[in-house]
Structure formats: structure tokens, C-alpha cells
Scaffold this motif. Structure first.
Motif, PDB file in Angstrom:
ATOM      1  N   GLY A  74     -22.087 -29.178  16.507  1.00  0.00           N
ATOM      2  CA  GLY A  74     -22.719 -30.101  17.440  1.00  0.00           C
ATOM      3  C   GLY A  74     -22.047 -30.137  18.799  1.00  0.00           C
ATOM      4  N   PRO A  75     -22.361 -31.162  19.588  1.00  0.00           N
ATOM      5  CA  PRO A  75     -21.807 -31.286  20.944  1.00  0.00           C
ATOM      6  C   PRO A  75     -20.278 -31.341  20.971  1.00  0.00           C
ATOM      7  CG  PRO A  75     -23.631 -32.815  20.622  1.00  0.00           C
ATOM      8  CD  PRO A  75     -23.329 -32.232  19.285  1.00  0.00           C
ATOM      9  N   ALA A  76     -19.678 -31.997  19.985  1.00  0.00           N
ATOM     10  CA  ALA A  76     -18.213 -32.078  19.963  1.00  0.00           C
ATOM     11  C   ALA A  76     -17.598 -30.694  19.776  1.00  0.00           C
ATOM     12  CB  ALA A  76     -17.755 -33.019  18.847  1.00  0.00           C
ATOM     13  N   GLY A  77     -18.205 -29.882  18.906  1.00  0.00           N
ATOM     14  CA  GLY A  77     -17.714 -28.520  18.710  1.00  0.00           C
ATOM     15  C   GLY A  77     -17.802 -27.701  19.978  1.00  0.00           C
ATOM     16  N   GLU A  78     -18.904 -27.854  20.707  1.00  0.00           N
ATOM     17  CA  GLU A  78     -19.073 -27.144  21.979  1.00  0.00           C
ATOM     18  C   GLU A  78     -18.028 -27.606  22.999  1.00  0.00           C
ATOM     19  OE1 GLU A  78     -23.052 -27.721  23.302  1.00  0.00           O
ATOM     20  OE2 GLU A  78     -23.958 -26.728  21.556  1.00  0.00           O
ATOM     21  N   ALA A  79     -17.766 -28.898  23.033  1.00  0.00           N
ATOM     22  CA  ALA A  79     -16.777 -29.431  23.978  1.00  0.00           C
ATOM     23  C   ALA A  79     -15.372 -28.928  23.647  1.00  0.00           C
ATOM     24  CB  ALA A  79     -16.810 -30.960  23.947  1.00  0.00           C
ATOM     25  N   VAL A  80     -15.061 -28.821  22.369  1.00  0.00           N
ATOM     26  CA  VAL A  80     -13.756 -28.298  21.947  1.00  0.00           C
ATOM     27  C   VAL A  80     -13.611 -26.840  22.375  1.00  0.00           C
ATOM     28  CG1 VAL A  80     -12.425 -27.597  19.928  1.00  0.00           C
ATOM     29  CG2 VAL A  80     -13.362 -29.906  20.049  1.00  0.00           C
ATOM     30  N   PHE A  81     -14.656 -26.041  22.192  1.00  0.00           N
ATOM     31  CA  PHE A  81     -14.608 -24.636  22.616  1.00  0.00           C
ATOM     32  C   PHE A  81     -14.410 -24.534  24.131  1.00  0.00           C
ATOM     33  CE2 PHE A  81     -16.531 -21.570  19.260  1.00  0.00           C
ATOM     34  CZ  PHE A  81     -15.620 -22.018  18.323  1.00  0.00           C
ATOM     35  N   ALA A  82     -15.061 -25.406  24.880  1.00  0.00           N
ATOM     36  CA  ALA A  82     -14.901 -25.393  26.335  1.00  0.00           C
ATOM     37  C   ALA A  82     -13.467 -25.732  26.731  1.00  0.00           C
ATOM     38  CB  ALA A  82     -15.868 -26.380  26.973  1.00  0.00           C
TER      39      ALA A  82
END
Length: 340
Positions: free
Chosen positions: A125-133
Motif C-alpha cells: 500500500g501507500p506506506a510501502g511506497e513511502a518506505v521505498f521512496a
């Protein structure tokens, strides 16, 4: 002369058109891991190497170096070494990289995600994407997720059913301040040490217990070092991340970057399946295998688990502020959606 100029121009154009890998790729790319095969961690890493080899017809050669041997066994230095170019690639733990990327502490918040659906909702989800960023901002390119698994607590003294049962236990924990805070809140005496030092410490009784996935418990034969009391409390899952140092990544053609990325995604699915094998209601084979060694396994009731949640809530709130309230909220919303 004009025809010679034409030939020279054609030759130069042909050289420019040559793919970067023809001259610039390394003979071998080193992949760091903490655990090798037959642990799920190593299975995921070896699958990545195999898939890349197959899909590039051997043009990209990768080799797994387990035991964090590329950083002299200090798993908390792995991320920095990759960022600096000492390590080319890694399949690394969110825990071990959290000292350098504060957002990775998200996955160590006690009792944030207590089942696989919740874990998948966060990483996907969005949290996973933010962590990758956040990882990419630090000079490392994340490609996909794998999994080490839910970290269950074990010890050599007695069963753990309530927070009071933790009081006074000397517990080996990984090198993360959040783990220190969590176990201190539960009344234990946490001692940070690398995995390489953990088993000897358990053997000698320097520490009473530890926390790790059941797959690690089984493969490492931890029943042989007195860890006969196991509590399945699912207090945190440890996702793994396939990653490449930015300078190494930029040396690949876009086509090969896509091969590396998709191979990581596909290898991650294999690693996740290995991490979850034998510990589900549908397939409890690993749990039964561990019980057969004489170990006692306590499965907490929802009420018992809530007592641990309540005891660590102050740590959760404190660290949510450090990690980033918006990121934590995104994760919590994903978890809530997974339970509908």
C-alpha cells in the motif's frame, strides 16, 4: 577519402549503439544477506540470482554472500556499505537497515501488524511506497519485498503468557533502539547482539531467550540451546527488501534494470511462501515439527495478546512520532482495510 570518412562515421555510430553491458558490467555482483539457505531469507536471495542469470542468459552474474561476511558480520552496517558501494546488492531486513532509514522502524512497531493480511496491506500500500521512496533518497534502490517472518519469543526458563512472565529475562535483541524500548517496557533485560553472537550466548546461558521467526528457530535447531519455551505472539513481522546500490544500479541499461526488478518481485514471492510454510491454520506442519522436539508452544488468546499490546502502547506512540505520524497513519489505515 570521403568513403573512409563514411566508414569511420558508421563505426563510431555502431560503437555508440552498443549496450552498456558489453564493456561496463562487473564479472560478479556481490549480494549480501544475513542468513543463507535453507532459511527463507537465503532462499529468496538465491532465487533472485537464479532468475537474473536465466533472464540475461548469464550476462549478469550475481553471488550471495550470507552471514553478512561482506561487513564482517555486523548486520547493522549492511545498508551503509551498499550505499557506499562496498556491497553491490543485498536482500536485507527492515530491522537491520532502520538505523539508517528511520521509516523502516515502522515494521517494528509492536503489534502494528499481527497477521499476514496486515503485513501485505502495508508493504503493498501507500506506506510501502513511502518506505521505498525513503530508501531511494538514501542512495539505495529498492526493488521488491520478501519476508523473514513473524518474530516469536522463546526462552529457556518458563512459558510466557503475560507481560509479567517477561520480567527479569535476559533477552537477545537485534541492534535497534526500538527493540530495546519494547523489551524494557515488558520488564525484560534486553541485550543487543548480532545473530552470529546470539547462539553462543544462548548456549552458555549469557542470555535466557531471543525472538525470531519459527523458520529460524527450526533451521538453527534452537531447541538444542535450551530454547524450549515458545510463545506465538506475532508482535512484529520482518519484511525483507531486495535492493541495489544507486551507483551500481545506474550502471545497468534500462532493460536490465527492469529484469533485475521483476526478478526481485518474483523471487520475493518464493521467499514469502517459504517464510509462511508450515505456520498457518491450513498448514501447521512446522509448528508440529517443533513440538515434536519437546518444545512447548504457547498460542496467545486475543485477551492475552491485548495485555502485551497495552504494555507496549507507550513505546508504540513514542516511536510513531519518531518514524513519522503520517506514515504510521497510512500503515494503520491499510491494516484496518485488511480486516474488513
Amino acid at each position: 577519402m570521403q568513403w573512409m570518412k563514411g566508414l569511420l562515421g558508421a563505426a563510431v555510430a555502431a560503437m555508440i549503439a552498443l549496450p552498456a553491458h558489453a564493456a561496463d558490467y562487473k564479472d560478479e555482483y556481490k549480494v549480501s544477506t544475513v542468513l543463507g539457505t535453507p532459511f527463507p531469507w537465503g532462499i529468496a536471495a538465491e532465487e533472485w540470482v537464479k532468475l537474473v542469470d536465466e533472464r540475461t542468459n548469464g550476462r549478469i552474474k550475481m553471488k550471495v554472500y550470507p552471514g553478512t561476511q561482506l561487513v564482517q558480520g555486523d548486520q547493522t552496517k549492511e545498508f551503509t556499505a551498499m550505499r557506499q558501494g562496498i556491497i553491490d546488492m543485498a536482500v536485507g531486513s527492515t530491522i537491520n537497515w532502520s538505523p539508517q532509514v528511520k521509516e523502516l522502524n515502522l515494521f517494528s512497531l509492536p503489534f502494528l501488524a499481527t497477521d499476514f493480511a496486515a503485513t501485505d496491506a502495508i508493504t503493498g500500500g501507500p506506506a510501502g511506497e513511502a518506505v521505498f521512496a525513503a530508501i531511494e533518497k538514501q542512495g539505495v534502490v529498492p526493488l521488491g519485498w520478501a519476508e523473514n517472518g513473524f518474530r516469536e519469543v522463546t526462552n529457556s526458563k518458563h512459558p510466557i503468557r503475560t507481560p509479567d512472565d517477561m520480567k527479569g529475562l535476559k533477552m537477545r535483541v537485534v541492534g535497534s533502539p526500538l527493540f530495546n524500548d519494547t523489551f524494557t517496557a515488558l520488564g525484560a533485560n534486553p541485550t543487543q547482539m548480532s545473530w552470529a553472537d546470539a547462539k553462543p550466548a544462548l548456549t552458555t546461558g549469557a542470555v535466557d531467550g531471543q525472538e525470531n521467526p519459527l523458520s529460524v528457530y527450526s533451521v538453527a535447531k534452537m531447541d538444542t540451546v535450551g530454547q524450549k519455551h515458545i510463545t506465538l505472539w506475532h508482535y512484529m513481522n520482518d519484511p525483507l527488501i531486495f535492493a541495489v546500490g544507486k551507483r551500481v544500479w545506474e550502471g545497468f541499461t534500462p532493460e536490465d534494470q527492469e529484469i533485475l526488478r521483476q526478478a526481485a518481485v518474483d523471487a520475493g514471492k518464493v521467499g514469502i511462501a517459504a517464510a509462511r510454510k508450515g505456520i498457518t491454520a491450513e498448514d501447521p506442519s512446522l509448528i508440529e515439527e517443533i513440538k515434536a522436539t519437546g518444545a512447548e508452544i504457547v498460542e496467545l488468546t486475543p485477551e492475552q495478546q491485548k495485555a502485551f499490546v497495552d504494555a507496549t502502547r507507550g513505546v508504540y506512540d513514542q516511536w510513531a512520532e519518531k518514524i513519522g505520524p503520517d506514515l504510521v497513519k497510512q500503515a494503520e489505515e491499510s491494516v484496518a482495510q485488511s480486516r474488513k
